[in-house]
Design a protein around this motif. Structure first.
Motif, PDB file in Angstrom:
ATOM      1  N   ILE A   1       8.243   8.888  -3.098  1.00 47.60           N
ATOM      2  CA  ILE A   1       7.680   8.254  -4.283  1.00 47.60           C
ATOM      3  C   ILE A   1       6.373   8.938  -4.649  1.00 47.60           C
ATOM      4  N   ASP A   2       6.273   9.411  -5.876  1.00 47.07           N
ATOM      5  CA  ASP A   2       5.056  10.089  -6.320  1.00 47.07           C
ATOM      6  C   ASP A   2       3.861   9.136  -6.259  1.00 47.07           C
ATOM      7  N   ARG A   3       2.758   9.615  -5.708  1.00 48.01           N
ATOM      8  CA  ARG A   3       1.559   8.782  -5.550  1.00 48.01           C
ATOM      9  C   ARG A   3       1.088   8.192  -6.885  1.00 48.01           C
ATOM     10  N   SER A   4       1.309   8.911  -7.970  1.00 58.41           N
ATOM     11  CA  SER A   4       0.852   8.431  -9.279  1.00 58.41           C
ATOM     12  C   SER A   4       1.596   7.188  -9.744  1.00 58.41           C
ATOM     13  N   ARG A   5       2.739   6.892  -9.110  1.00 59.72           N
ATOM     14  CA  ARG A   5       3.515   5.696  -9.479  1.00 59.72           C
ATOM     15  C   ARG A   5       3.107   4.461  -8.679  1.00 59.72           C
ATOM     16  N   ILE A   6       2.185   4.610  -7.749  1.00 53.41           N
ATOM     17  CA  ILE A   6       1.811   3.501  -6.875  1.00 53.41           C
ATOM     18  C   ILE A   6       0.439   2.964  -7.286  1.00 53.41           C
ATOM     19  N   ILE A   7       0.411   1.709  -7.704  1.00 53.72           N
ATOM     20  CA  ILE A   7      -0.845   1.082  -8.120  1.00 53.72           C
ATOM     21  C   ILE A   7      -1.648   0.652  -6.904  1.00 53.72           C
ATOM     22  N   GLY A   8      -0.978   0.103  -5.905  1.00 59.64           N
ATOM     23  CA  GLY A   8      -1.650  -0.307  -4.684  1.00 59.64           C
ATOM     24  C   GLY A   8      -1.986  -1.783  -4.635  1.00 59.64           C
ATOM     25  N   VAL A   9      -1.033  -2.634  -5.032  1.00 57.39           N
ATOM     26  CA  VAL A   9      -1.240  -4.084  -4.985  1.00 57.39           C
ATOM     27  C   VAL A   9      -0.649  -4.615  -3.687  1.00 57.39           C
ATOM     28  N   ARG A  10      -1.438  -5.374  -2.961  1.00 61.76           N
ATOM     29  CA  ARG A  10      -0.986  -5.888  -1.666  1.00 61.76           C
ATOM     30  C   ARG A  10       0.071  -6.978  -1.854  1.00 61.76           C
ATOM     31  N   THR A  11       0.933  -7.082  -0.861  1.00 60.10           N
ATOM     32  CA  THR A  11       2.077  -7.999  -0.947  1.00 60.10           C
ATOM     33  C   THR A  11       1.692  -9.448  -1.222  1.00 60.10           C
ATOM     34  N   PRO A  12       0.688 -10.029  -0.552  1.00 61.14           N
ATOM     35  CA  PRO A  12       0.336 -11.429  -0.866  1.00 61.14           C
ATOM     36  C   PRO A  12      -0.041 -11.625  -2.339  1.00 61.14           C
ATOM     37  N   ASP A  13      -0.724 -10.646  -2.916  1.00 57.32           N
ATOM     38  CA  ASP A  13      -1.092 -10.749  -4.329  1.00 57.32           C
ATOM     39  C   ASP A  13       0.143 -10.659  -5.221  1.00 57.32           C
TER      40      ASP A  13
ATOM     41  N   MET B   1       0.622  -7.575 -27.681  1.00 58.93           N
ATOM     42  CA  MET B   1       0.853  -6.821 -26.451  1.00 58.93           C
ATOM     43  C   MET B   1       2.145  -7.287 -25.775  1.00 58.93           C
ATOM     44  N   HIS B   2       3.002  -6.341 -25.390  1.00 65.63           N
ATOM     45  CA  HIS B   2       4.235  -6.701 -24.694  1.00 65.63           C
ATOM     46  C   HIS B   2       3.892  -7.288 -23.333  1.00 65.63           C
ATOM     47  N   ILE B   3       4.732  -8.202 -22.873  1.00 66.33           N
ATOM     48  CA  ILE B   3       4.470  -8.874 -21.594  1.00 66.33           C
ATOM     49  C   ILE B   3       4.319  -7.872 -20.450  1.00 66.33           C
ATOM     50  N   THR B   4       5.100  -6.781 -20.474  1.00 65.07           N
ATOM     51  CA  THR B   4       4.995  -5.786 -19.403  1.00 65.07           C
ATOM     52  C   THR B   4       3.617  -5.131 -19.393  1.00 65.07           C
ATOM     53  N   ASP B   5       3.083  -4.861 -20.562  1.00 64.49           N
ATOM     54  CA  ASP B   5       1.745  -4.275 -20.635  1.00 64.49           C
ATOM     55  C   ASP B   5       0.699  -5.241 -20.093  1.00 64.49           C
ATOM     56  N   ALA B   6       0.858  -6.522 -20.424  1.00 60.55           N
ATOM     57  CA  ALA B   6      -0.088  -7.524 -19.931  1.00 60.55           C
ATOM     58  C   ALA B   6      -0.003  -7.650 -18.416  1.00 60.55           C
ATOM     59  N   ILE B   7       1.213  -7.629 -17.893  1.00 67.76           N
ATOM     60  CA  ILE B   7       1.403  -7.716 -16.437  1.00 67.76           C
ATOM     61  C   ILE B   7       0.850  -6.471 -15.760  1.00 67.76           C
ATOM     62  N   ARG B   8       1.041  -5.315 -16.388  1.00 66.82           N
ATOM     63  CA  ARG B   8       0.528  -4.073 -15.807  1.00 66.82           C
ATOM     64  C   ARG B   8      -0.999  -4.106 -15.711  1.00 66.82           C
ATOM     65  N   GLU B   9      -1.626  -4.664 -16.719  1.00 60.38           N
ATOM     66  CA  GLU B   9      -3.084  -4.794 -16.672  1.00 60.38           C
ATOM     67  C   GLU B   9      -3.512  -5.647 -15.482  1.00 60.38           C
ATOM     68  N   ARG B  10      -2.777  -6.719 -15.241  1.00 61.48           N
ATOM     69  CA  ARG B  10      -3.104  -7.589 -14.106  1.00 61.48           C
ATOM     70  C   ARG B  10      -2.887  -6.863 -12.776  1.00 61.48           C
ATOM     71  N   LEU B  11      -1.831  -6.066 -12.712  1.00 58.65           N
ATOM     72  CA  LEU B  11      -1.572  -5.313 -11.484  1.00 58.65           C
ATOM     73  C   LEU B  11      -2.686  -4.314 -11.210  1.00 58.65           C
ATOM     74  N   PHE B  12      -3.133  -3.631 -12.230  1.00 60.62           N
ATOM     75  CA  PHE B  12      -4.223  -2.671 -12.028  1.00 60.62           C
ATOM     76  C   PHE B  12      -5.523  -3.377 -11.648  1.00 60.62           C
ATOM     77  N   ALA B  13      -5.706  -4.602 -12.129  1.00 64.09           N
ATOM     78  CA  ALA B  13      -6.892  -5.368 -11.747  1.00 64.09           C
ATOM     79  C   ALA B  13      -6.860  -5.737 -10.267  1.00 64.09           C
TER      80      ALA B  13
END
Length: 230
Positions: free
Chosen positions: A30-42, A1-13
């Motif tokens: 910005i299209d809503r579909s591009r926003i995962i919704g991870v808070r700044t402290p995380d 798995m590419h590092i970006t894919d692994a990081i993306r999984e963590r972001l979605f978590a």
């Protein structure tokens, strides 16, 4: 798995759909579909963790990103870089892809605070760009680094010289002069009195200054007399 894919999984978590909806309302471009919704402290915690790993550089090299949150994480990782040349190079690589005020404004490399001479040269490059968020970033770097210690009026000249038809550039210019009025009143006021900004930025700077708790009521009243007709 590419590092970006692994990081993306963590972001979605870490995602929060209600927070993503909130962010989307703040950034209508910005299209809503591009926003995962991870808070700044995380995002900040993840950036600090990733910066110490071998995968950080691979993620930073993997541009463009698919998601808004990935760009924000990218910016926070750059902000952790302590070497000036590396940080500046990473900023230059990222800025052409920045398409919103939030990602632009969170980018604040720690390395810049101890290398003001080098930063001065780079700021002039960013201000001369034709990319609106690169110009906005240049203005923000002046505001962050050159309005306090060893202040020089030349920075007001450079900020006032910016002319753009882009809303997010003009808003940053107005914010810059609001901040300048709070920190360097005697030097900044002539730029308002002499109409050195375009009308919109001039009036917006006065409006924001009038809302500031750092400017006295007497000064606010005077600034309001300097508003110009659109």
């Amino acid at each position: 798995m590419h590092i970006t894919d692994a990081i993306r999984e963590r972001l979605f978590a870490l995602s929060d759909s209600s927070y993503a909806d909130f962010q989307s309302r703040l950034m209508p471009g910005i299209d809503r579909s591009r926003i995962i919704g991870v808070r700044t402290p995380d995002l900040r915690r993840l950036a600090k963790e990733l910066r110490r790993t071998d995968g950080a550089d691979a993620f930073l090299d993997d541009l463009p990103h698919a998601f808004y949150d990935e760009y924000n994480l990218h910016g926070f990782i750059i902000s952790e870089i302590k070497d000036y040349s590396e940080a500046a190079a990473r900023v230059d690589a990222l800025l052409p892809y920045v398409d919103n005020w939030a990602t632009c404004d969170l980018l604040s490399p720690k390395a810049f605070f101890k290398h003001r001479d080098q930063l001065e040269t780079d700021v002039l490059r960013w201000l001369a760009s034709d990319h609106p968020f690169t110009i906005r970033f240049g203005l923000e770097m002046i505001q962050t680094h050159f309005l306090d210690k060893d202040f020089d009026v030349k920075w007001l000249d450079r900020a006032a010289a910016v002319r753009s038809g882009e809303y997010y550039v003009n808003m940053m210019q107005a914010w810059f002069f609001t901040t300048a009025l709070t920190k360097q009143w005697d030097s900044a006021l002539p730029y308002i009195v002499q109409n050195r900004l375009d009308v919109w930025a001039h009036n917006k700077a006065i409006q924001k200054a009038a809302e500031s708790r750092c400017i006295s009521n007497g000064r606010k009243a005077y600034l309001k007399t300097l508003k110009r007709k659109e």
